[in-house]
Design an enzyme around this catalytic site. Structure first.
Site, short mmCIF file in Angstrom:
data_model
loop_
_atom_site.label_atom_id
_atom_site.label_comp_id
_atom_site.label_asym_id
_atom_site.label_seq_id
_atom_site.Cartn_x
_atom_site.Cartn_y
_atom_site.Cartn_z
N LYS A 126 25.66 -4.64 -3.63
CA LYS A 126 27.13 -4.70 -3.85
C LYS A 126 27.87 -4.13 -2.64
O LYS A 126 29.09 -4.06 -2.65
CB LYS A 126 27.50 -3.88 -5.08
CG LYS A 126 26.81 -4.31 -6.35
CD LYS A 126 27.30 -3.42 -7.50
CE LYS A 126 26.43 -3.58 -8.72
NZ LYS A 126 26.70 -2.54 -9.72
N HIS A 155 5.82 5.92 11.30
CA HIS A 155 5.26 5.82 9.94
C HIS A 155 4.26 6.97 9.80
O HIS A 155 3.05 6.77 9.81
CB HIS A 155 4.59 4.45 9.78
CG HIS A 155 4.20 4.09 8.38
ND1 HIS A 155 4.23 4.99 7.33
CD2 HIS A 155 3.78 2.91 7.86
CE1 HIS A 155 3.82 4.36 6.23
NE2 HIS A 155 3.55 3.10 6.53
N ARG A 209 11.59 3.65 2.98
CA ARG A 209 11.26 2.69 4.05
C ARG A 209 12.50 1.85 4.31
O ARG A 209 13.14 1.37 3.38
CB ARG A 209 10.10 1.79 3.63
CG ARG A 209 9.89 0.65 4.60
CD ARG A 209 8.63 -0.12 4.32
NE ARG A 209 7.46 0.66 4.66
CZ ARG A 209 6.21 0.20 4.57
NH1 ARG A 209 5.99 -1.03 4.14
NH2 ARG A 209 5.19 0.96 4.91
N ARG A 244 0.80 -1.23 0.00
CA ARG A 244 0.00 0.00 0.00
C ARG A 244 0.84 1.28 0.00
O ARG A 244 0.57 2.19 -0.78
CB ARG A 244 -0.94 0.03 1.22
CG ARG A 244 -2.25 -0.68 1.00
CD ARG A 244 -2.80 -1.20 2.29
NE ARG A 244 -1.93 -2.26 2.77
CZ ARG A 244 -2.05 -3.54 2.43
NH1 ARG A 244 -3.04 -3.91 1.67
NH2 ARG A 244 -1.21 -4.46 2.85
N THR A 245 1.82 1.37 0.89
CA THR A 245 2.54 2.65 1.00
C THR A 245 3.24 2.98 -0.31
O THR A 245 3.12 4.07 -0.85
CB THR A 245 3.54 2.61 2.17
OG1 THR A 245 2.82 2.25 3.34
CG2 THR A 245 4.21 3.95 2.39
C1 NCD Z 1 2.34 -0.96 7.99
C2 NCD Z 1 3.85 -0.83 8.10
O1 NCD Z 1 4.57 -1.06 7.15
O2 NCD Z 1 4.27 -0.45 9.19
N1 NCD Z 1 1.90 -1.17 6.68
C3 NCD Z 1 1.51 -0.08 5.95
O3 NCD Z 1 2.32 0.75 5.62
N2 NCD Z 1 0.22 0.07 5.66
C4 NCD Z 1 1.72 -1.87 8.97
C5 NCD Z 1 2.28 -3.24 9.11
O4 NCD Z 1 3.12 -3.67 8.34
O5 NCD Z 1 1.82 -3.91 10.04
#
Ligand code: NCD
Length: 323
Positions: A97, A146, A118, A67-68
């Site tokens: 590498k 997040h 991320r 999703r993100t």
């Molecule tokens: C979350 C994350 O990556 O922290 N996912 C997201 O971005 N919607 C929640 C999760 O992974 O539990």
């Protein structure tokens, strides 16, 4: 370095890194949500926009994402920006590498106007932001924060209740390790008179220092460990999976997975008519599928769609295209 790190926004979004909710005033949050609401029809009606034409956004993901990553991509493309996507950065970039995070950031900043990142380490987004000449958005740094997920959660809550204060919220899951839970708690603590119930096993309770910091804002935190302690007049139920990747062993992880599954029975016993149910997803057994068709369940509907609108707003603000 393009600005002071962990810079407070205070109404000036252009060029800022988004690392955590600490940077926001209530007015900053409201501003993002207002712009998201204004931009929403562009996506809903599939109307291409030119707001970000000529801009390039890099999506640099060292941890899995559905999703993100794709909602940032959708948001950028909806507004006319180009997108460079590096998913699984540890295997599919020069990181494989042996290249360092900071060299990777220096490279990508020269190809793009903003980096969404991320990474499995808490604090990594701040390190990236310290080096980067372009704004960095933290799309999840280990068990840290997040922030954009919290903003879309607030958008979803505001959409239903038309307020972000004076709410009762139940948060359930891996409260110790979940970055979305940490960011949501920080976000709710910006507003007055919110009362948050944290339902988890004792071992997965909120870190004590974090808890103290939040309590000092006046936000009420109540740890509960039994379903019988769930109050019946809660507006928001927020469930999140146990964060498997943060445990030392599979055995430790498995001890917690069956503790508090949201079932129809639980909902019938402790829920109320007016509440909503949200979950940042992915779902890994924490909500039973029988709940999906309940009109109060927004996780597979509004909530994840709201991610695109909120990210459209943030990209436009950080790139100085909406004042
Ligand atoms: C979350 C994350 O990556 O922290 N996912 C997201 O971005 N919607 C929640 C999760 O992974 O539990």
């Amino acid at each position: 370095m393009h600005n002071t790190i962990v810079k407070k926004i205070n109404g000036k979004f252009a060029g800022v890194d988004i690392l955590s909710l600490d940077q926001f005033t209530p007015q900053d949050v409201t501003r993002v949500l207002k712009i998201a609401k204004k931009l929403k029809p562009l996506r809903v009606n599939g109307k291409p926009s030119k707001i970000l034409v000529g801009k390039i956004i890099t999506l640099l993901f060292y941890e899995p994402s559905t999703r993100t990553c794709s909602s940032f991509s959708s948001a950028a493309q909806q507004l006319g920006a180009g997108v460079i996507t590096i998913q699984d950065a540890s295997s599919f970039s020069s990181v494989a590498k042996g290249e360092s995070l900071l060299d990777t950031i220096s490279t990508l900043e020269s190809y793009s106007d903003l980096i969404v990142m991320r990474h499995p380490e808490a604090g990594s987004a701040m390190k990236a932001a310290e080096t980067s000449l372009v704004p960095v958005i933290n799309a999840g740094d280990g068990a840290g924060s997040h922030p954009t997920q919290a903003l879309l959660d607030l958008f979803t809550i505001f959409d239903k209740f038309k307020r972000l204060d004076n709410l009762k919220i139940l948060i359930c899951g891996d409260i110790l390790h979940s970055r979305t839970i940490h960011s949501l708690i920080e976000a709710l603590s910006l507003f007055k008179k919110n009362s948050i119930f944290l339902l988890s096993t004792k071992e997965l309770s909120l870190d004590v220092n974090f808890s103290k910091k939040i309590s000092s804002t006046g936000t009420k935190l109540t740890n509960i460990h039994f379903e019988r302690d769930i109050p019946k007049d809660v507006e928001v139920w927020y469930w999140n999976r146990i964060q498997k990747e943060r445990f030392k062993s599979l055995k430790d992880y498995k001890k917690h997975t069956k503790s508090f599954v949201l079932t129809k029975r639980l909902l019938d016993s402790y829920g109320n008519k007016n509440m909503i149910i949200i979950d940042p997803l992915p779902r890994v057994g924490e909500i039973s599928h029988e709940v999906d068709s309940d009109p109060r369940a927004l996780y597979l509907k509004e909530q994840m769609r709201n991610g695109v609108y909120v990210r459209m707003a943030l990209l436009s603000l950080l790139l100085g295209k909406i004042k």
